[in-house]
Design a protein around this motif. Structure first.
Motif, PDB file in Angstrom:
ATOM      1  N   MET A  21     -96.159   1.423  88.591  1.00 47.94           N
ATOM      2  CA  MET A  21     -95.386   2.087  89.627  1.00 47.94           C
ATOM      3  C   MET A  21     -95.495   3.609  89.441  1.00 47.94           C
ATOM      4  O   MET A  21     -95.407   4.114  88.344  1.00 47.94           O
ATOM      5  N   MET A  22     -95.660   4.310  90.530  1.00 47.64           N
ATOM      6  CA  MET A  22     -95.827   5.764  90.488  1.00 47.64           C
ATOM      7  C   MET A  22     -94.456   6.437  90.393  1.00 47.64           C
ATOM      8  O   MET A  22     -93.547   6.097  91.132  1.00 47.64           O
ATOM      9  N   ASN A  23     -94.327   7.385  89.456  1.00 49.50           N
ATOM     10  CA  ASN A  23     -93.055   8.101  89.365  1.00 49.50           C
ATOM     11  C   ASN A  23     -93.050   9.293  90.311  1.00 49.50           C
ATOM     12  O   ASN A  23     -94.081   9.677  90.861  1.00 49.50           O
ATOM     13  N   GLN A  24     -91.888   9.875  90.493  1.00 51.41           N
ATOM     14  CA  GLN A  24     -91.731  10.929  91.514  1.00 51.41           C
ATOM     15  C   GLN A  24     -92.522  12.183  91.205  1.00 51.41           C
ATOM     16  O   GLN A  24     -92.927  12.882  92.110  1.00 51.41           O
ATOM     17  N   LYS A  25     -92.792  12.465  89.960  1.00 50.16           N
ATOM     18  CA  LYS A  25     -93.570  13.672  89.644  1.00 50.16           C
ATOM     19  C   LYS A  25     -94.993  13.521  90.170  1.00 50.16           C
ATOM     20  O   LYS A  25     -95.604  14.486  90.609  1.00 50.16           O
ATOM     21  N   ASN A  26     -95.541  12.327  90.134  1.00 53.11           N
ATOM     22  CA  ASN A  26     -96.883  12.081  90.658  1.00 53.11           C
ATOM     23  C   ASN A  26     -96.871  11.852  92.165  1.00 53.11           C
ATOM     24  O   ASN A  26     -97.852  12.146  92.845  1.00 53.11           O
ATOM     25  N   LEU A  27     -95.790  11.321  92.673  1.00 55.35           N
ATOM     26  CA  LEU A  27     -95.678  11.041  94.104  1.00 55.35           C
ATOM     27  C   LEU A  27     -95.779  12.322  94.930  1.00 55.35           C
ATOM     28  O   LEU A  27     -96.372  12.329  96.011  1.00 55.35           O
ATOM     29  N   SER A  62    -102.526  13.238  90.526  1.00 54.78           N
ATOM     30  CA  SER A  62    -101.405  12.291  90.518  1.00 54.78           C
ATOM     31  C   SER A  62    -101.703  11.065  89.657  1.00 54.78           C
ATOM     32  O   SER A  62    -100.791  10.360  89.249  1.00 54.78           O
ATOM     33  N   TRP A  84    -102.498  16.853  85.775  1.00 53.72           N
ATOM     34  CA  TRP A  84    -101.230  16.941  86.489  1.00 53.72           C
ATOM     35  C   TRP A  84    -100.685  18.366  86.561  1.00 53.72           C
ATOM     36  O   TRP A  84    -100.314  18.841  87.628  1.00 53.72           O
ATOM     37  N   ASN A 112     -90.528  19.680  89.640  1.00 55.24           N
ATOM     38  CA  ASN A 112     -91.322  18.884  88.700  1.00 55.24           C
ATOM     39  C   ASN A 112     -91.865  19.729  87.559  1.00 55.24           C
ATOM     40  O   ASN A 112     -91.882  19.285  86.406  1.00 55.24           O
ATOM     41  N   LYS A 135     -88.941  20.293  85.238  1.00 51.64           N
ATOM     42  CA  LYS A 135     -88.458  19.079  84.583  1.00 51.64           C
ATOM     43  C   LYS A 135     -89.475  18.459  83.626  1.00 51.64           C
ATOM     44  O   LYS A 135     -89.102  17.960  82.565  1.00 51.64           O
ATOM     45  N   TYR A 136     -90.751  18.483  83.974  1.00 53.77           N
ATOM     46  CA  TYR A 136     -91.745  17.737  83.214  1.00 53.77           C
ATOM     47  C   TYR A 136     -92.674  18.593  82.364  1.00 53.77           C
ATOM     48  O   TYR A 136     -93.566  18.071  81.729  1.00 53.77           O
TER      49      TYR A 136
END
Length: 128
Positions: free
Chosen positions: A1-7, A66, A72, A120, A123-124
């Protein structure tokens, strides 16, 4: 499942690739239909297809970023700069030229992706 940072990268990449195809795919047909002006000059066709190439290249970088963790950060910085720059240009145009019914929704999307990208990065991205 793709997380929001990659979305963020995936969605904005797909949208920008599609926008590039619209701008340059068949400008002698699309531009009169979409924007109301004829594209007859070779130089204008060349410019629109060059914009298509830029949009497709940058959008593809975001899509790849992504899925590839090593890309990234660079893809997200590129996305923030692109979305911030294009939304700045649209804001300048809105102030000096007036509100564009066609491109105002694009401005809101660009600002959304700009803010999402900044979020992002904060946060990341760990600064060590």
């Amino acid at each position: 499942m793709m997380n929001q940072k990659n979305l963020n990268l995936l969605l904005s990449g797909i949208i920008v690739i599609i926008a590039g195809i619209v701008y340059g795919g068949y400008p002698t047909y699309i531009m009169p239909q979409l924007l109301g002006f004829e594209v007859v000059d070779l130089e204008l066709k060349n410019m629109l297809r060059a914009v298509m190439g830029i949009y497709m290249g940058v959008g593809l970088f975001w899509v790849i970023g992504s899925f590839k963790a090593k890309l990234w950060y660079g893809a997200t910085v590129c996305n923030v700069l692109f979305m911030g720059g294009i939304s700045f240009g649209r804001i300048v145009s809105t102030v000096f030229d007036g509100i564009s019914p066609l491109f105002t929704p694009a401005l809101f999307l660009e600002l959304l992706f700009f803010g999402w990208g900044l979020y992002n990065l904060k946060k990341y991205t760990k600064i060590e």
